[in-house]
Scaffold this motif. Sequence first.
Motif, PDB file in Angstrom:
ATOM      1  N   ARG A 147     -72.810  21.907  55.535  1.00 55.30           N
ATOM      2  CA  ARG A 147     -72.631  22.469  54.210  1.00 55.30           C
ATOM      3  C   ARG A 147     -72.336  23.950  54.354  1.00 55.30           C
ATOM      4  NH1 ARG A 147     -73.376  20.770  49.111  1.00 55.30           N
ATOM      5  NH2 ARG A 147     -74.058  22.213  47.483  1.00 55.30           N
TER       6      ARG A 147
ATOM      7  N   ARG B  30     -71.104  27.766  52.295  1.00 53.00           N
ATOM      8  CA  ARG B  30     -70.953  28.508  51.047  1.00 53.00           C
ATOM      9  C   ARG B  30     -70.309  29.851  51.341  1.00 53.00           C
ATOM     10  NH1 ARG B  30     -73.035  28.491  45.917  1.00 53.00           N
ATOM     11  NH2 ARG B  30     -74.458  26.772  46.428  1.00 53.00           N
TER      12      ARG B  30
ATOM     13  N   GLN C 205     -68.170  31.554  45.657  1.00 52.15           N
ATOM     14  CA  GLN C 205     -67.546  30.241  45.500  1.00 52.15           C
ATOM     15  C   GLN C 205     -68.588  29.141  45.577  1.00 52.15           C
ATOM     16  OE1 GLN C 205     -64.164  29.607  48.091  1.00 52.15           O
ATOM     17  NE2 GLN C 205     -63.526  31.760  47.977  1.00 52.15           N
TER      18      GLN C 205
ATOM     19  N   THR D 142     -69.339  23.729  49.775  1.00 46.24           N
ATOM     20  CA  THR D 142     -68.572  22.553  50.178  1.00 46.24           C
ATOM     21  C   THR D 142     -69.317  21.826  51.287  1.00 46.24           C
ATOM     22  OG1 THR D 142     -67.291  23.812  51.797  1.00 46.24           O
ATOM     23  CG2 THR D 142     -66.368  23.622  49.588  1.00 46.24           C
ATOM     24  N   SER D 143     -69.001  20.548  51.477  1.00 47.08           N
ATOM     25  CA  SER D 143     -69.708  19.735  52.474  1.00 47.08           C
ATOM     26  C   SER D 143     -68.723  18.929  53.305  1.00 47.08           C
ATOM     27  CB  SER D 143     -70.686  18.773  51.793  1.00 47.08           C
ATOM     28  OG  SER D 143     -71.663  19.474  51.067  1.00 47.08           O
ATOM     29  N   ASP D 144     -69.098  18.654  54.557  1.00 44.10           N
ATOM     30  CA  ASP D 144     -68.382  17.760  55.458  1.00 44.10           C
ATOM     31  C   ASP D 144     -69.328  16.661  55.909  1.00 44.10           C
ATOM     32  OD1 ASP D 144     -66.131  19.295  55.359  1.00 44.10           O
ATOM     33  OD2 ASP D 144     -66.081  19.797  57.475  1.00 44.10           O
TER      34      ASP D 144
ATOM     35  N   HIS E 221     -64.031  14.567  53.616  1.00 47.59           N
ATOM     36  CA  HIS E 221     -64.013  15.843  52.890  1.00 47.59           C
ATOM     37  C   HIS E 221     -64.064  17.032  53.848  1.00 47.59           C
ATOM     38  CE1 HIS E 221     -65.791  18.861  49.869  1.00 47.59           C
ATOM     39  NE2 HIS E 221     -64.509  18.697  49.605  1.00 47.59           N
TER      40      HIS E 221
ATOM     41  N   GLU F  60     -63.691  20.326  54.639  1.00 48.41           N
ATOM     42  CA  GLU F  60     -63.441  21.605  53.988  1.00 48.41           C
ATOM     43  C   GLU F  60     -64.020  22.785  54.750  1.00 48.41           C
ATOM     44  OE1 GLU F  60     -61.528  21.926  51.503  1.00 48.41           O
ATOM     45  OE2 GLU F  60     -61.296  19.847  50.920  1.00 48.41           O
TER      46      GLU F  60
END
Length: 225
Positions: free
Chosen positions: A60, A62, A66, A69-71, A99, A101
């Motif tokens: 995760r 940050r 913003q 986001t997570s992978d 995902h 990101e």
Amino acid sequence: MLAAPAWAARPFVTDDARLTTAGSCQLESWTRVYQDRREVWALPACNPGGNLEFTAGGGRARTDGQAATSDYVLQLKTLFRALDTDGWGAGLAVGRVAHPEIQPGPNQLGNTYAYLPVSVSFMGDRAVLHGNLGWLRDRSSRQDRATWGLGGELYPYPRLALVLETFGDDRARPYWQAGLRYSVIPNLLQVDSTLGGQRDGGAAGRWLSFGIRWTPARVPFFQRP
């Protein structure tokens, strides 16, 4: 980062020709701090049968100002030849990221990836070199990329390792990192820290990482009654 994701033993992104102990599991977790961004990863891996390691975990991130986001990572790894003292080993790893990101470059992540890890031991395991060649599919750019990595670990003392590596792909400037790994409890608990960045990437692309690796000799769940 696949050691990777687990990838090699922390703190490497370049993977090694080793597996989690047969019949056991391990946990690698770390945080990576940038100038304006922070990542936290946890990658548990298990090797129930002896020569097939399953890794499932994620991270995760940050960035200031913003949303986070997570992978999520799933990887399989096997060996063609196990690494032994003053010898060499080689294997194959394949994985997929849902995902993707979190900074795909420094973590060598794509939507789908595969690579060949090779390791060579010297001086009774006091020095070990690792090399990777692979491929990943970058989802956001819809590009196929050739990936590579070269790393080394040197043990001036039995519990202390100096680590250095460079890695990247054929479409971007390479990355590097260097640091230390210390065995708090030999064969069970390690801690590490590294400084890294992208060549000519400036201060914004540099990171400081801190990690732990827990490697129990066995997990009761996998033991036969």
